[in-house]
Motif scaffolding. Structure first.
Motif, PDB file in Angstrom:
ATOM      1  N   THR A   1       0.830  -1.202   0.000  1.00 57.56           N
ATOM      2  CA  THR A   1       0.000   0.000   0.000  1.00 57.56           C
ATOM      3  C   THR A   1       0.868   1.256   0.000  1.00 57.56           C
ATOM      4  O   THR A   1       0.662   2.195  -0.781  1.00 57.56           O
ATOM      5  N   LYS A   2       1.849   1.272   0.877  1.00 52.80           N
ATOM      6  CA  LYS A   2       2.769   2.404   0.976  1.00 52.80           C
ATOM      7  C   LYS A   2       3.520   2.619  -0.332  1.00 52.80           C
ATOM      8  O   LYS A   2       3.628   3.750  -0.833  1.00 52.80           O
ATOM      9  N   ILE A   3       4.047   1.534  -0.897  1.00 46.99           N
ATOM     10  CA  ILE A   3       4.888   1.665  -2.085  1.00 46.99           C
ATOM     11  C   ILE A   3       4.090   2.108  -3.298  1.00 46.99           C
ATOM     12  O   ILE A   3       4.591   2.874  -4.137  1.00 46.99           O
ATOM     13  N   LEU A   4       2.846   1.676  -3.417  1.00 47.02           N
ATOM     14  CA  LEU A   4       2.008   2.183  -4.504  1.00 47.02           C
ATOM     15  C   LEU A   4       1.930   3.708  -4.440  1.00 47.02           C
ATOM     16  O   LEU A   4       2.025   4.402  -5.459  1.00 47.02           O
ATOM     17  N   GLY A   5       1.766   4.244  -3.230  1.00 52.30           N
ATOM     18  CA  GLY A   5       1.748   5.688  -3.067  1.00 52.30           C
ATOM     19  C   GLY A   5       3.097   6.324  -3.350  1.00 52.30           C
ATOM     20  O   GLY A   5       3.195   7.356  -4.019  1.00 52.30           O
ATOM     21  N   ILE A   6       4.169   5.692  -2.864  1.00 51.78           N
ATOM     22  CA  ILE A   6       5.514   6.248  -3.050  1.00 51.78           C
ATOM     23  C   ILE A   6       5.896   6.295  -4.519  1.00 51.78           C
ATOM     24  O   ILE A   6       6.453   7.298  -5.002  1.00 51.78           O
ATOM     25  N   PHE A   7       5.592   5.241  -5.263  1.00 50.69           N
ATOM     26  CA  PHE A   7       5.992   5.219  -6.670  1.00 50.69           C
ATOM     27  C   PHE A   7       5.271   6.302  -7.479  1.00 50.69           C
ATOM     28  O   PHE A   7       5.857   6.931  -8.363  1.00 50.69           O
ATOM     29  N   VAL A   8       3.999   6.532  -7.163  1.00 51.95           N
ATOM     30  CA  VAL A   8       3.289   7.619  -7.846  1.00 51.95           C
ATOM     31  C   VAL A   8       3.863   8.967  -7.417  1.00 51.95           C
ATOM     32  O   VAL A   8       4.048   9.874  -8.241  1.00 51.95           O
ATOM     33  N   ARG A   9       4.166   9.106  -6.132  1.00 46.76           N
ATOM     34  CA  ARG A   9       4.745  10.360  -5.652  1.00 46.76           C
ATOM     35  C   ARG A   9       6.086  10.644  -6.326  1.00 46.76           C
ATOM     36  O   ARG A   9       6.367  11.782  -6.732  1.00 46.76           O
ATOM     37  N   LEU A  10       6.922   9.618  -6.445  1.00 44.86           N
ATOM     38  CA  LEU A  10       8.210   9.800  -7.105  1.00 44.86           C
ATOM     39  C   LEU A  10       8.030  10.245  -8.555  1.00 44.86           C
ATOM     40  O   LEU A  10       8.782  11.083  -9.059  1.00 44.86           O
ATOM     41  N   ALA A  11       7.018   9.690  -9.205  1.00 43.14           N
ATOM     42  CA  ALA A  11       6.781  10.051 -10.600  1.00 43.14           C
ATOM     43  C   ALA A  11       6.211  11.454 -10.737  1.00 43.14           C
ATOM     44  O   ALA A  11       6.686  12.256 -11.567  1.00 43.14           O
ATOM     45  N   ARG A  12       5.224  11.785  -9.941  1.00 44.58           N
ATOM     46  CA  ARG A  12       4.489  13.050 -10.121  1.00 44.58           C
ATOM     47  C   ARG A  12       5.155  14.225  -9.419  1.00 44.58           C
ATOM     48  O   ARG A  12       5.262  15.304  -9.979  1.00 44.58           O
ATOM     49  N   ARG A  13       5.612  14.021  -8.191  1.00 44.58           N
ATOM     50  CA  ARG A  13       6.203  15.135  -7.451  1.00 44.58           C
ATOM     51  C   ARG A  13       7.685  15.310  -7.752  1.00 44.58           C
ATOM     52  O   ARG A  13       8.185  16.440  -7.864  1.00 44.58           O
ATOM     53  N   ASP A  14       8.391  14.174  -7.865  1.00 43.85           N
ATOM     54  CA  ASP A  14       9.849  14.227  -7.974  1.00 43.85           C
ATOM     55  C   ASP A  14      10.361  14.036  -9.395  1.00 43.85           C
ATOM     56  O   ASP A  14      11.565  13.909  -9.610  1.00 43.85           O
ATOM     57  N   ASN A  15       9.437  13.972 -10.351  1.00 40.54           N
ATOM     58  CA  ASN A  15       9.806  13.868 -11.773  1.00 40.54           C
ATOM     59  C   ASN A  15      10.686  12.649 -12.057  1.00 40.54           C
ATOM     60  O   ASN A  15      11.702  12.724 -12.749  1.00 40.54           O
ATOM     61  N   LYS A  16      10.269  11.505 -11.510  1.00 36.65           N
ATOM     62  CA  LYS A  16      10.957  10.239 -11.756  1.00 36.65           C
ATOM     63  C   LYS A  16       9.948   9.241 -12.319  1.00 36.65           C
ATOM     64  O   LYS A  16       9.531   8.298 -11.645  1.00 36.65           O
ATOM     65  N   PRO A  17       9.514   9.452 -13.570  1.00 35.68           N
ATOM     66  CA  PRO A  17       8.426   8.644 -14.136  1.00 35.68           C
ATOM     67  C   PRO A  17       8.735   7.165 -14.262  1.00 35.68           C
ATOM     68  O   PRO A  17       7.822   6.341 -14.386  1.00 35.68           O
ATOM     69  N   GLY A  18      10.012   6.794 -14.223  1.00 33.59           N
ATOM     70  CA  GLY A  18      10.361   5.390 -14.351  1.00 33.59           C
ATOM     71  C   GLY A  18       9.741   4.513 -13.279  1.00 33.59           C
ATOM     72  O   GLY A  18       9.529   3.308 -13.506  1.00 33.59           O
ATOM     73  N   TYR A  19       9.425   5.110 -12.135  1.00 30.97           N
ATOM     74  CA  TYR A  19       8.831   4.316 -11.051  1.00 30.97           C
ATOM     75  C   TYR A  19       7.422   3.824 -11.389  1.00 30.97           C
ATOM     76  O   TYR A  19       6.954   2.856 -10.787  1.00 30.97           O
TER      77      TYR A  19
END
Length: 357
Positions: free
Chosen positions: A307-325
């Motif tokens: 559950t946590k990682i699903l949120g983290i991977f989207v956050r990394l993509a959208r907030r931190d500009n790391k779409p590879g996640y």
């Protein structure tokens, strides 16, 4: 006092790095950027006279970390200075585990120069190497069979208190699902009633495993942080890194991190084999090891981490500009369905079937 530069400026930190290298016998070493992890830390390789090391730069000082990020780190007990790396690594080595030797450190500057354990993980060509995963499962069982301190003395008057992985922290982490993954699916923020139900269900689930075994939880015990040492003796074949956020909590959490690795596809068969290998080692350590309690905690911790990682991977993509996640999401979605289908978390299953599709 230094003039013309601030303590948080790149030029000032560069001067600190050069001073640390010179003081520790690495003056003139060649430095190269090393691809880092999903955290705020940065890394460099350091080479000099046939020797190799890794320099970690911990930029959690001054105004470099936004207040909202620091507040979240505090809530979920993420380490905010490099004392944790020194303390946890020191204790792991004292117990016979392969954590990088520290060559030099400047705690105030957030700099640590340590042994380079290489880049070979448990994965080759994108696929898990079963021999390596079984070695990691046995190592984890050995780690869970040890007694670990709550406070680690580093040097002089410096010590580190290992945080407790509270239910509040676990729920705050799981809520990243609502903050980032839910809007990605639904196209809107999670309504308050959805959030309230989610938190209530998680409080109940965590309460149900209150009696589960606790100990040190390294928190990211998965392939990127488990470095294969092919020339080492069996007990040292895996080097441990990225353990700075270690907490005291349900040890089944790290088992879930490994057996449902977020960075590579773990089949149902391999997950089962790893669980069996781990349990067999724990029973060998202690004939009274409570397998039922472990399995119950494993199901809850697996769901929390997914559950946590699903949120983290989207956050990394959208907030931190790391779409590879985003490429890892199908794997995590598959793991989510697997855990729900296992029957380990019946009270939460209906909520996820409603809101996680």
């Amino acid at each position: 006092m230094m003039t013309g530069t601030s303590a948080s400026s790149p030029s000032y930190q560069s001067e600190q790095i050069e001073a640390l290298l010179a003081k520790s016998g690495w003056a003139g070493a060649q430095r190269r950027h090393l691809a880092g992890d999903a955290s705020l830390r940065t890394f460099e390789t350091v080479a000099e006279g046939g020797r190799n090391a890794v320099l970690m730069r911990w930029p959690f000082t001054g105004n470099q970390v936004p207040d909202a990020v620091r507040s979240y780190m505090t809530r979920v007990h993420l380490a905010q200075d490099c004392r944790s790396v020194l303390a946890i690594g020191q204790e792991l080595r004292a117990h016979g585990f392969r954590a990088p030797e520290v060559f030099a450190a400047d705690i105030e500057a957030g700099l640590i120069l340590s042994e380079d354990l290489g880049r070979t993980t448990l994965v080759e060509h994108g696929r898990p190497v079963e021999e390596r995963y079984h070695a990691a499962a046995k190592l984890l069982a050995r780690l869970h069979g040890e007694a670990w301190p709550e406070v680690v003395k580093i040097s002089g008057n410096t010590s580190y208190q290992v945080p407790v992985y509270t239910s509040e922290a676990l729920i705050a982490e799981a809520s990243l699902f609502l903050d980032w993954y839910y809007p990605e699916l639904a196209g809107e923020a999670a309504p308050q009633e959805v959030r309230t139900e989610f938190e209530a269900l998680w409080k109940k689930a965590l309460s149900s495993i209150r009696s589960a075994e606790t100990g040190w939880v390294l928190r990211d015990f998965h392939s990127p942080n488990l470095l294969w040492q092919p020339a080492a003796a069996e007990a040292d074949r895996i080097g441990l890194i990225d353990f700075q956020d270690t907490v005291i909590g349900p040890v089944a959490y790290d088992a879930a991190s490994l057996f449902l690795d977020a960075r590579t596809d773990i089949s149902v068969e391999l997950e089962s084999a790893l669980r069996n290998a781990y349990v067999a080692c724990r029973v060998d350590q202690n004939a009274n090891f409570d397998v039922t309690s472990f399995d119950r905690a494993y199901g809850v911790m697996a769901l929390q981490r997914i559950t946590k990682i699903l949120g983290i991977f989207v956050r990394l993509a959208r907030r931190d500009n790391k779409p590879g996640y985003l490429g890892h999401l199908p794997r995590m979605q598959g793991y989510l369905q697997r855990v729900l289908d296992s029957g380990a978390v019946p009270d939460l299953k209906e909520w996820y079937l409603r809101y996680a599709r």
